[in-house]
Design a protein around this motif. Structure first.
Motif, PDB file in Angstrom:
ATOM      1  N   ARG A  42       0.100  23.407  -7.496  1.00 53.65           N
ATOM      2  CA  ARG A  42       0.806  23.654  -8.747  1.00 53.65           C
ATOM      3  C   ARG A  42       2.042  22.767  -8.899  1.00 53.65           C
ATOM      4  NH1 ARG A  42       2.333  28.906  -6.124  1.00 53.65           N
ATOM      5  NH2 ARG A  42       4.499  28.607  -5.528  1.00 53.65           N
ATOM      6  N   ASP A  43       2.547  22.216  -7.802  1.00 47.19           N
ATOM      7  CA  ASP A  43       3.708  21.338  -7.887  1.00 47.19           C
ATOM      8  C   ASP A  43       3.333  19.857  -7.784  1.00 47.19           C
ATOM      9  OD1 ASP A  43       2.933  21.484  -5.257  1.00 47.19           O
ATOM     10  OD2 ASP A  43       4.969  21.415  -4.462  1.00 47.19           O
ATOM     11  N   GLU A  44       2.048  19.529  -7.837  1.00 49.55           N
ATOM     12  CA  GLU A  44       1.594  18.139  -7.761  1.00 49.55           C
ATOM     13  C   GLU A  44       1.104  17.688  -9.132  1.00 49.55           C
ATOM     14  OE1 GLU A  44      -0.102  17.299  -3.382  1.00 49.55           O
ATOM     15  OE2 GLU A  44      -1.311  18.660  -4.579  1.00 49.55           O
ATOM     16  N   ASP A  45       1.754  16.672  -9.676  1.00 48.27           N
ATOM     17  CA  ASP A  45       1.290  16.083 -10.926  1.00 48.27           C
ATOM     18  C   ASP A  45       0.933  14.621 -10.658  1.00 48.27           C
ATOM     19  OD1 ASP A  45       3.755  14.903 -10.608  1.00 48.27           O
ATOM     20  OD2 ASP A  45       4.633  15.723 -12.433  1.00 48.27           O
ATOM     21  N   THR A  46       0.542  13.891 -11.688  1.00 50.78           N
ATOM     22  CA  THR A  46       0.099  12.513 -11.484  1.00 50.78           C
ATOM     23  C   THR A  46       1.217  11.622 -10.955  1.00 50.78           C
ATOM     24  OG1 THR A  46       0.502  12.062 -13.829  1.00 50.78           O
ATOM     25  CG2 THR A  46      -1.742  12.623 -13.189  1.00 50.78           C
ATOM     26  N   LEU A  47       2.446  11.864 -11.378  1.00 46.35           N
ATOM     27  CA  LEU A  47       3.566  11.059 -10.892  1.00 46.35           C
ATOM     28  C   LEU A  47       3.812  11.313  -9.405  1.00 46.35           C
ATOM     29  CD1 LEU A  47       5.837   9.081 -11.451  1.00 46.35           C
ATOM     30  CD2 LEU A  47       7.266  11.015 -12.120  1.00 46.35           C
ATOM     31  N   THR A  48       3.782  12.558  -8.994  1.00 45.91           N
ATOM     32  CA  THR A  48       3.967  12.903  -7.591  1.00 45.91           C
ATOM     33  C   THR A  48       2.901  12.246  -6.731  1.00 45.91           C
ATOM     34  OG1 THR A  48       4.869  15.035  -8.248  1.00 45.91           O
ATOM     35  CG2 THR A  48       4.141  14.835  -5.967  1.00 45.91           C
ATOM     36  N   MET A  49       1.644  12.294  -7.181  1.00 43.18           N
ATOM     37  CA  MET A  49       0.559  11.691  -6.409  1.00 43.18           C
ATOM     38  C   MET A  49       0.664  10.173  -6.387  1.00 43.18           C
ATOM     39  SD  MET A  49      -2.663  14.223  -7.090  1.00 43.18           S
ATOM     40  CE  MET A  49      -2.461  14.539  -8.829  1.00 43.18           C
ATOM     41  N   ALA A  50       1.154   9.568  -7.470  1.00 44.63           N
ATOM     42  CA  ALA A  50       1.343   8.113  -7.503  1.00 44.63           C
ATOM     43  C   ALA A  50       2.431   7.693  -6.520  1.00 44.63           C
ATOM     44  CB  ALA A  50       1.698   7.666  -8.911  1.00 44.63           C
ATOM     45  N   VAL A  51       3.500   8.463  -6.439  1.00 42.55           N
ATOM     46  CA  VAL A  51       4.570   8.149  -5.493  1.00 42.55           C
ATOM     47  C   VAL A  51       4.059   8.263  -4.060  1.00 42.55           C
ATOM     48  CG1 VAL A  51       6.798   8.951  -4.600  1.00 42.55           C
ATOM     49  CG2 VAL A  51       6.440   8.739  -7.064  1.00 42.55           C
ATOM     50  N   GLU A  52       3.270   9.277  -3.774  1.00 45.52           N
ATOM     51  CA  GLU A  52       2.686   9.423  -2.432  1.00 45.52           C
ATOM     52  C   GLU A  52       1.779   8.237  -2.095  1.00 45.52           C
ATOM     53  OE1 GLU A  52       3.298  11.551   0.003  1.00 45.52           O
ATOM     54  OE2 GLU A  52       4.783  12.611  -1.208  1.00 45.52           O
ATOM     55  N   ALA A  53       1.003   7.782  -3.057  1.00 52.19           N
ATOM     56  CA  ALA A  53       0.140   6.614  -2.833  1.00 52.19           C
ATOM     57  C   ALA A  53       0.978   5.365  -2.607  1.00 52.19           C
ATOM     58  CB  ALA A  53      -0.804   6.427  -4.014  1.00 52.19           C
ATOM     59  N   ALA A  54       2.084   5.226  -3.330  1.00 52.11           N
ATOM     60  CA  ALA A  54       2.972   4.078  -3.142  1.00 52.11           C
ATOM     61  C   ALA A  54       3.591   4.095  -1.745  1.00 52.11           C
ATOM     62  CB  ALA A  54       4.054   4.066  -4.207  1.00 52.11           C
ATOM     63  N   HIS A  55       4.004   5.263  -1.284  1.00 51.15           N
ATOM     64  CA  HIS A  55       4.528   5.382   0.083  1.00 51.15           C
ATOM     65  C   HIS A  55       3.469   4.973   1.102  1.00 51.15           C
ATOM     66  CE1 HIS A  55       8.517   7.208  -0.294  1.00 51.15           C
ATOM     67  NE2 HIS A  55       8.042   7.812  -1.377  1.00 51.15           N
ATOM     68  N   ASP A  56       2.239   5.410   0.880  1.00 51.14           N
ATOM     69  CA  ASP A  56       1.135   5.051   1.769  1.00 51.14           C
ATOM     70  C   ASP A  56       0.936   3.541   1.788  1.00 51.14           C
ATOM     71  OD1 ASP A  56      -1.185   5.751   3.458  1.00 51.14           O
ATOM     72  OD2 ASP A  56      -2.351   5.001   1.754  1.00 51.14           O
ATOM     73  N   CYS A  57       1.016   2.924   0.633  1.00 50.87           N
ATOM     74  CA  CYS A  57       0.850   1.472   0.527  1.00 50.87           C
ATOM     75  C   CYS A  57       1.938   0.732   1.299  1.00 50.87           C
ATOM     76  CB  CYS A  57       0.872   1.056  -0.943  1.00 50.87           C
ATOM     77  SG  CYS A  57       0.787  -0.725  -1.208  1.00 50.87           S
ATOM     78  N   LEU A  58       3.177   1.158   1.124  1.00 47.73           N
ATOM     79  CA  LEU A  58       4.287   0.461   1.761  1.00 47.73           C
ATOM     80  C   LEU A  58       4.341   0.691   3.269  1.00 47.73           C
ATOM     81  CD1 LEU A  58       7.054   0.972  -0.923  1.00 47.73           C
ATOM     82  CD2 LEU A  58       5.698  -1.080  -0.469  1.00 47.73           C
ATOM     83  N   GLU A  59       3.840   1.827   3.742  1.00 51.13           N
ATOM     84  CA  GLU A  59       3.814   2.070   5.184  1.00 51.13           C
ATOM     85  C   GLU A  59       2.802   1.184   5.890  1.00 51.13           C
ATOM     86  OE1 GLU A  59       3.133   6.194   5.909  1.00 51.13           O
ATOM     87  OE2 GLU A  59       5.092   6.782   5.136  1.00 51.13           O
ATOM     88  N   ALA A  60       1.654   0.983   5.279  1.00 49.75           N
ATOM     89  CA  ALA A  60       0.579   0.230   5.928  1.00 49.75           C
ATOM     90  C   ALA A  60       0.504  -1.220   5.458  1.00 49.75           C
ATOM     91  CB  ALA A  60      -0.760   0.909   5.642  1.00 49.75           C
ATOM     92  N   GLY A  61       1.181  -1.523   4.371  1.00 52.19           N
ATOM     93  CA  GLY A  61       1.038  -2.839   3.747  1.00 52.19           C
ATOM     94  C   GLY A  61       2.051  -3.861   4.213  1.00 52.19           C
ATOM     95  N   PRO A  62       2.415  -4.754   3.315  1.00 55.12           N
ATOM     96  CA  PRO A  62       3.303  -5.868   3.649  1.00 55.12           C
ATOM     97  C   PRO A  62       4.745  -5.392   3.858  1.00 55.12           C
ATOM     98  CG  PRO A  62       2.933  -5.794   1.304  1.00 55.12           C
ATOM     99  CD  PRO A  62       2.050  -4.745   1.910  1.00 55.12           C
ATOM    100  N   ASP A  63       5.557  -6.305   4.359  1.00 50.75           N
ATOM    101  CA  ASP A  63       6.976  -6.025   4.505  1.00 50.75           C
ATOM    102  C   ASP A  63       7.589  -5.871   3.118  1.00 50.75           C
ATOM    103  OD1 ASP A  63       9.516  -5.737   5.504  1.00 50.75           O
ATOM    104  OD2 ASP A  63       9.816  -7.880   5.849  1.00 50.75           O
ATOM    105  N   VAL A  64       8.389  -4.850   2.935  1.00 53.29           N
ATOM    106  CA  VAL A  64       8.964  -4.540   1.610  1.00 53.29           C
ATOM    107  C   VAL A  64       9.833  -5.705   1.132  1.00 53.29           C
ATOM    108  CG1 VAL A  64      10.469  -2.938   0.378  1.00 53.29           C
ATOM    109  CG2 VAL A  64       8.887  -2.084   2.088  1.00 53.29           C
ATOM    110  N   ALA A  65      10.448  -6.449   2.023  1.00 49.75           N
ATOM    111  CA  ALA A  65      11.298  -7.567   1.632  1.00 49.75           C
ATOM    112  C   ALA A  65      10.498  -8.702   0.991  1.00 49.75           C
ATOM    113  CB  ALA A  65      12.052  -8.087   2.838  1.00 49.75           C
ATOM    114  N   ASP A  66       9.202  -8.749   1.245  1.00 52.17           N
ATOM    115  CA  ASP A  66       8.351  -9.813   0.685  1.00 52.17           C
ATOM    116  C   ASP A  66       7.872  -9.515  -0.731  1.00 52.17           C
ATOM    117  OD1 ASP A  66       8.600 -11.195   3.031  1.00 52.17           O
ATOM    118  OD2 ASP A  66       6.741 -10.419   3.879  1.00 52.17           O
ATOM    119  N   ILE A  67       8.158  -8.311  -1.252  1.00 46.25           N
ATOM    120  CA  ILE A  67       7.683  -7.920  -2.576  1.00 46.25           C
ATOM    121  C   ILE A  67       8.751  -8.225  -3.601  1.00 46.25           C
ATOM    122  CG2 ILE A  67       6.911  -5.991  -4.001  1.00 46.25           C
ATOM    123  CD1 ILE A  67       5.902  -4.675  -1.439  1.00 46.25           C
ATOM    124  N   ASP A  68       8.357  -8.921  -4.665  1.00 41.59           N
ATOM    125  CA  ASP A  68       9.298  -9.238  -5.763  1.00 41.59           C
ATOM    126  C   ASP A  68       9.290  -8.115  -6.779  1.00 41.59           C
ATOM    127  OD1 ASP A  68       9.950 -11.608  -4.635  1.00 41.59           O
ATOM    128  OD2 ASP A  68       8.557 -12.787  -5.842  1.00 41.59           O
TER     129      ASP A  68
END
Length: 68
Positions: A42-68
């Protein structure tokens, strides 16, 4: 710096709650399909799930400093 754009990583989020498909068919009628379905809490909406997916991307993906 080049003007090339590319996908540097990806992330996903699947809500942890599960609902039996047989329970759904019992409420809505129709044939019972085996398995479960992921459902948002009941407390999960599309924005909350998008933020969680973004966190997942940044944890496993490229170095954050390399992203413009």
């Amino acid at each position: 710096m080049s003007n090339d754009a590319y996908i540097a990583g990806h992330g996903a989020y699947v809500p942890p709650r599960r609902l039996q498909r047989s329970d759904m068919s019992g409420l809505w009628g129709g044939p019972a399909v085996p398995g479960v379905r992921s459902v948002a809490g009941r407390d999960e909406d599309t924005l909350t799930m998008a933020v969680e997916a973004a966190h997942d991307c940044l944890e496993a993906g490229p170095d954050v400093a390399d992203i413009d």
